[in-house]
Design an enzyme around this catalytic site. Structure first.
Site, PDB file in Angstrom:
ATOM      1  N   GLN A  68      21.088   6.569   6.209  1.00  0.00           N
ATOM      2  CA  GLN A  68      20.900   5.948   7.520  1.00  0.00           C
ATOM      3  C   GLN A  68      20.254   6.960   8.468  1.00  0.00           C
ATOM      4  OE1 GLN A  68      23.910   5.145  10.612  1.00  0.00           O
ATOM      5  NE2 GLN A  68      23.492   2.971  10.269  1.00  0.00           N
ATOM      6  N   TYR A 122      22.278   3.463  20.441  1.00  0.00           N
ATOM      7  CA  TYR A 122      21.482   4.665  20.220  1.00  0.00           C
ATOM      8  C   TYR A 122      20.017   4.409  20.594  1.00  0.00           C
ATOM      9  CZ  TYR A 122      25.768   6.316  18.098  1.00  0.00           C
ATOM     10  OH  TYR A 122      27.077   6.679  17.903  1.00  0.00           O
ATOM     11  N   ARG A 175      19.672  -1.673  10.806  1.00  0.00           N
ATOM     12  CA  ARG A 175      20.956  -2.102  11.376  1.00  0.00           C
ATOM     13  C   ARG A 175      20.762  -2.417  12.849  1.00  0.00           C
ATOM     14  NH1 ARG A 175      27.138   0.174  12.245  1.00  0.00           N
ATOM     15  NH2 ARG A 175      27.724  -0.932  10.380  1.00  0.00           N
ATOM     16  N   GLY A 221      33.592  -1.054   6.724  1.00  0.00           N
ATOM     17  CA  GLY A 221      33.545   0.270   7.309  1.00  0.00           C
ATOM     18  C   GLY A 221      34.809   1.059   7.100  1.00  0.00           C
ATOM     19  N   ARG A 222      35.668   1.044   8.095  1.00  0.00           N
ATOM     20  CA  ARG A 222      36.843   1.915   8.067  1.00  0.00           C
ATOM     21  C   ARG A 222      37.797   1.614   6.913  1.00  0.00           C
ATOM     22  NH1 ARG A 222      37.796   2.292  14.680  1.00  0.00           N
ATOM     23  NH2 ARG A 222      35.869   3.457  15.054  1.00  0.00           N
TER      24      ARG A 222
END
Length: 363
Positions: free
Chosen positions: A98, A177, A224, A316-317
């Protein structure tokens, strides 16, 4: 309808299941953003994912402000990544890098310069630094003649990712971002060719994707987006109006897959009542669509595939403490709980010491 455990083709990548590992910042590289040997163990443990999307990886020192996060802008970083990708491949996995430019979400004490963004803005709150949490700083607006250099940074990082053995790349255009700061009118106040209209605000995303795809191939390029709700202070007054054209453009470019991070009102990393845009994006994006955010069970993931809202789900987590997550979901085995105190710490604790199901059964 496909099952969560059916194979799927993501461009040139043949994934054996539809359980992707979402990008997860872990902070185990060096201060020079060089991957360390322990990272090879961590990623190899999770090679049963249909596809691993690496932790966010800086394309330049300007764009990388997270302490101990890895980069892909120099030879030492390429050399550090090679054992990681080799370990994943040896374990039968697939991994893409990424690519990350954090924009204004950095601090000068880390990058050595004033943060940059679409416009001269700042984020509320505090940022992680090597000296602890510090207030975000005012960013300066990137001059239009600096943007070709940003594109060059993305192209160089893509070349380096391929040299390092990655199977492709994903452009991080989400989570507030740099590219997201250009996409959304809450952060983009420009009046030139990169601001104002939706067409202008998606220009940088389009140009970055074209450059990256020109190096890796569109069939090895993912993107993404985080289309619904504010993320790290970045928001848009009309998400539908900007993200559908953005997804349409990405479809035209023929990228390998599009991942959408879409939190809900009970999200663990950002909460929003803004409805998910994935059903609408599904109608304009022709490639594989991956959804993400707070999926922790097989039933929840299968439900979005059954509804034809997405082709795959990135977890994810849940992957932090469950290196063999696909097997646990397949068998209905209980999940390990992660230790938040070690999410971003150095060393093996809370990183490579979570037991696999087979180890627990043997004990």
């Amino acid at each position: 309808m496909p099952d969560l455990f059916d194979p799927i083709r993501l461009g040139a990548i043949a994934a054996p299941n539809r359980i992707l590992m979402a990008p997860l910042t872990r902070g185990r590289a060096t201060r020079d953003a060089v991957p360390t040997p322990i990272m090879a163990d961590y990623y190899a443990q999770r090679a049963s994912a249909g596809l691993i999307i690496s932790e966010a990886t800086g394309i330049s020192r300007q764009g990388l402000g997270w302490p101990y996060a890895p980069g892909l802008w120099n030879d030492a970083q390429v050399a550090g990544w090679k054992p990681v990708t080799a370990a994943v491949h040896a374990a039968g996995g697939r991994i893409v890098a990424q690519l990350w430019h954090m924009g204004r979400q950095v601090h000068s004490s880390v990058i050595g310069a004033q943060p940059v963004s679409a416009s001269a803005t700042r984020t509320d709150g505090h940022v992680h630094t090597y000296e602890g949490r510090q207030p975000y700083e005012q960013a300066r607006a990137l001059d239009i003649d600096e943007l070709p250099g940003i594109l060059d940074d993305y192209a160089r990082a893509t070349e380096n990712a391929l040299k390092a053995g990655f199977d492709g790349v994903q452009i991080h255009a989400a989570n507030g971002y740099l590219i997201d700061q250009f996409l959304r009118d809450g952060a983009n106040l420009r009046t030139d060719a990169y601001g104002g209209s939706v067409e202008n605000r998606i220009r940088l995303l389009s140009e970055v994707t074209e450059r990256v795809a020109g190096v890796a191939g569109a069939d090895r390029t993912g993107v993404r987006l985080s289309p619904n709700g504010a993320t790290q202070g970045v928001d848009d007054s009309d998400p539908h109006a900007v993200f559908l054209p953005a997804a349409t453009r990405l479809s035209e470019l023929g990228i390998a897959f599009l991942e959408l991070r879409e939190p809900g009102p009970d999200g663990t990393f950002g909460r929003t009542d803004v409805p998910r845009l994935s059903p609408a994006i599904r109608t304009v994006f022709d490639g594989p669509l991956v959804v993400n955010s707070d999926y922790t069970t097989r039933d929840a993931a299968q439900a979005v595939i059954d509804a034809d809202t997405a082709d795959a789900v990135s977890f994810g987590r849940t992957f932090l403490a469950n290196p063999d997550l696909p097997e646990r979901l397949r068998t209905g085995a209980p999940l390990n709980e992660s230790n938040m105190a070690t999410w971003y710490s150095q060393g093996p604790e809370g990183y490579v010491d979570y037991p696999a199901l087979a180890d627990q059964e043997a004990a």
